[in-house]
Design a protein around this motif. Structure first.
Motif, PDB file in Angstrom:
ATOM      1  N   LYS A  72      -9.510   0.339  -1.167  1.00 59.69           N
ATOM      2  CA  LYS A  72      -9.092   1.267  -2.226  1.00 59.69           C
ATOM      3  C   LYS A  72      -9.276   2.717  -1.765  1.00 59.69           C
ATOM      4  O   LYS A  72      -8.392   3.551  -1.965  1.00 59.69           O
ATOM      5  CB  LYS A  72      -9.889   0.986  -3.499  1.00 59.69           C
ATOM      6  N   ASP A  73     -10.430   3.014  -1.131  1.00 53.62           N
ATOM      7  CA  ASP A  73     -10.677   4.358  -0.590  1.00 53.62           C
ATOM      8  C   ASP A  73      -9.627   4.718   0.459  1.00 53.62           C
ATOM      9  O   ASP A  73      -9.106   5.834   0.484  1.00 53.62           O
ATOM     10  CB  ASP A  73     -12.060   4.442   0.068  1.00 53.62           C
ATOM     11  N   GLU A  75      -6.614   3.479   0.882  1.00 54.47           N
ATOM     12  CA  GLU A  75      -5.270   3.635   0.324  1.00 54.47           C
ATOM     13  C   GLU A  75      -5.068   5.018  -0.288  1.00 54.47           C
ATOM     14  O   GLU A  75      -3.943   5.525  -0.327  1.00 54.47           O
ATOM     15  CB  GLU A  75      -4.973   2.541  -0.703  1.00 54.47           C
ATOM     16  N   GLN A  76      -6.146   5.657  -0.740  1.00 53.79           N
ATOM     17  CA  GLN A  76      -6.030   7.021  -1.255  1.00 53.79           C
ATOM     18  C   GLN A  76      -5.718   8.002  -0.127  1.00 53.79           C
ATOM     19  O   GLN A  76      -5.134   9.052  -0.361  1.00 53.79           O
ATOM     20  CB  GLN A  76      -7.305   7.423  -1.979  1.00 53.79           C
ATOM     21  N   LYS A  80      -0.562   2.572   0.723  1.00 57.48           N
ATOM     22  CA  LYS A  80      -0.587   1.108   0.775  1.00 57.48           C
ATOM     23  C   LYS A  80      -0.262   0.644   2.187  1.00 57.48           C
ATOM     24  O   LYS A  80       0.528   1.282   2.886  1.00 57.48           O
ATOM     25  CB  LYS A  80       0.432   0.517  -0.201  1.00 57.48           C
TER      26      LYS A  80
END
Length: 133
Positions: A72-73, A75-76, A80
């Motif tokens: 998640k980190d 992907e920021q 993706k």
């Protein structure tokens, strides 16, 4: 001539015809419509179809990732993944401009937590660690 032999010969001729029609796609050349190349990168025993796109991440972007990060980190920062690779538990794959791919590996791969390495794969399947514990 025996009926089975005739059917076998016709089957072989049909198979050879199909192989000749699609041989360019199987070799990684131009497809039937003459547009995209079919570029395959071998990653951890899996064939990954490299995809051309507008914006790629750079090797410098990957080197700036912090060990221990979650997907998640990441992907920021990187967006993706372009692809996922693996059998059962999969790993994210990001494509680079020069027909290379980076695979991110996690300590807890089933939930993509705690990044512990990133490996760069070239078009020949050669692997080079670029981030590691």
């Amino acid at each position: 001539m025996n009926k089975k032999i005739v059917i076998l010969i016709l089957g072989i001729i049909a198979l050879i015809s199909i192989m000749l029609i699609y041989r360019e796609e199987w070799k990684g050349g131009k497809t039937q419509n003459g547009t995209d190349e079919n570029i395959i990168i071998r990653i951890d025993g899996f064939d990954v179809n490299y995809q051309e796109k507008e914006n790629y991440i750079s090797i410098e972007d990957v080197k700036e990732l912090k060990l221990g990060s979650t997907q998640k980190d990441i992907e920021q920062i990187l967006g993706k993944p372009d692809e996922w690779v693996g059998g059962g538990i999969t790993q994210p794959v990001y494509f680079l401009e020069n027909k290379e791919a980076v695979v991110l590996y996690y300590r807890y791969p089933e939930v993509c937590e705690e990044l512990n390495s990133a490996i760069l794969y070239d078009i020949n399947g050669k692997a080079t660690k670029i981030i590691q514990e």
